[in-house]
Design an enzyme around this catalytic site. Structure first.
Site, short mmCIF file in Angstrom:
data_model
loop_
_atom_site.label_atom_id
_atom_site.label_comp_id
_atom_site.label_asym_id
_atom_site.label_seq_id
_atom_site.Cartn_x
_atom_site.Cartn_y
_atom_site.Cartn_z
N GLY A 267 3.43 3.29 2.11
CA GLY A 267 3.63 4.27 3.18
C GLY A 267 4.99 4.91 3.02
O GLY A 267 5.27 5.56 2.01
N VAL A 268 5.87 4.69 4.00
CA VAL A 268 7.22 5.29 3.93
C VAL A 268 8.00 4.87 2.70
O VAL A 268 8.87 5.60 2.25
CB VAL A 268 8.10 4.98 5.16
N ASP B 178 4.06 -2.01 10.58
CA ASP B 178 5.00 -2.75 11.42
C ASP B 178 4.95 -2.28 12.88
O ASP B 178 4.94 -3.10 13.81
CB ASP B 178 6.40 -2.56 10.85
N ILE C 224 -5.28 -3.10 10.31
CA ILE C 224 -5.05 -4.52 10.02
C ILE C 224 -4.85 -5.34 11.31
O ILE C 224 -5.16 -6.53 11.33
CB ILE C 224 -3.88 -4.69 9.02
P1 ADP Z 1 5.91 0.51 3.71
O1 ADP Z 1 7.14 0.75 4.54
O2 ADP Z 1 5.91 -0.84 3.03
O3 ADP Z 1 5.62 1.64 2.80
P2 ADP Z 1 3.98 1.37 5.77
O4 ADP Z 1 3.66 0.57 6.99
O5 ADP Z 1 4.72 2.64 5.94
O6 ADP Z 1 4.71 0.35 4.78
O7 ADP Z 1 2.63 1.71 5.00
C1 ADP Z 1 1.92 0.83 4.17
C2 ADP Z 1 0.46 1.26 4.10
O8 ADP Z 1 -0.22 0.80 5.26
C3 ADP Z 1 0.23 2.76 4.06
O9 ADP Z 1 -0.84 3.03 3.16
C4 ADP Z 1 -0.19 3.10 5.48
O10 ADP Z 1 -1.05 4.22 5.54
C5 ADP Z 1 -0.95 1.87 5.87
N1 ADP Z 1 -1.06 1.58 7.32
C6 ADP Z 1 -0.36 2.10 8.35
N2 ADP Z 1 -0.76 1.56 9.52
C7 ADP Z 1 -1.73 0.66 9.22
C8 ADP Z 1 -2.57 -0.22 9.99
N3 ADP Z 1 -2.47 -0.29 11.31
N4 ADP Z 1 -3.46 -1.01 9.33
C9 ADP Z 1 -3.57 -0.95 7.98
N5 ADP Z 1 -2.83 -0.14 7.20
C10 ADP Z 1 -1.93 0.66 7.81
#
Ligand code: ADP
Length: 179
Positions: A127-128, A40, A17
């Site tokens: 994700g997490v 993040d 992203i």
């Molecule tokens: P949350 O804490 O809301 O679960 P995360 O950042 O851990 O958010 O993950 C949300 C989703 O984004 C997951 O499916 C993860 O694999 C994905 N993700 C992680 N890094 C990126 C990135 N750089 N661009 C797009 N999606 C990402």
């Protein structure tokens, strides 16, 4: 995959992203706006320190779960980062669905208020935070579809998925929604 909603576009892409050349990207933030891993981590790493400096100054109390705030995008190609706080999955009985929906709705509303024509969004909470992907993808897409039906400003909403598996789940949900 891409669908047209009253002349506006909802699309799915595989990628990072932080590479997106759109007016605003949505960050999967935590309620302290404290910085973390996943989306993040990538946003702050690629965007530089001005993003955290801006959020700390403007939102010292953080951002409640289910809401979103907007900041500079620092060194990223986008103009704004919208920090959205999705819920942590706790089994589904703690209002997770409503919170996830309102995180997306608030984020898209901020994009519109700031005149953004194009927005890239991640799979918030997938994700997490452990939200089941099938349910999360349906909420993400249905909320965005209904937003695009009503909002005059946002012309393109692009979900940027980080793996083939996530893209597959979102594609299935979008097919179901648009059939
Ligand atoms: P949350 O804490 O809301 O679960 P995360 O950042 O851990 O958010 O993950 C949300 C989703 O984004 C997951 O499916 C993860 O694999 C994905 N993700 C992680 N890094 C990126 C990135 N750089 N661009 C797009 N999606 C990402």
């Amino acid at each position: 995959m891409r669908v047209s909603i009253q002349g506006r576009t909802l699309e799915l892409a595989l990628g990072d992203i932080t590479d997106q050349e759109v007016d605003a990207i949505v960050n999967a933030a935590n309620s302290q706006l404290a910085g973390g891993g996943g989306v993040d981590g990538a946003v702050h790493r690629r965007g530089g320190r001005t993003i955290m400096a801006d959020t700390t100054k403007r939102y010292p109390g953080g951002c409640p779960t289910g809401s979103a705030v907007i900041s500079t995008a620092g060194d990223l190609p986008a103009r704004f980062v919208i920090h959205a706080v999705g819920p942590r999955w706790g089994g589904g009985q703690s209002g997770e669905a409503k919170l996830l929906e309102s995180a997306y709705r608030t984020a898209l509303g901020l994009a519109s208020e700031h005149g953004c024509a194009s927005v890239a969004l991640p799979a918030l909470s997938c994700g997490v935070y452990g939200y089941p992907i099938d349910e999360a993808s349906r909420i993400a897409l249905a909320t965005t579809q209904s937003f695009l039906e009503q909002d005059p400003n946002v012309q393109l909403a692009r979900f940027v998925l980080f793996s083939e598996g996530m893209l597959g789940a979102f594609s299935a949900a979008l097919e179901e929604l648009s059939s």
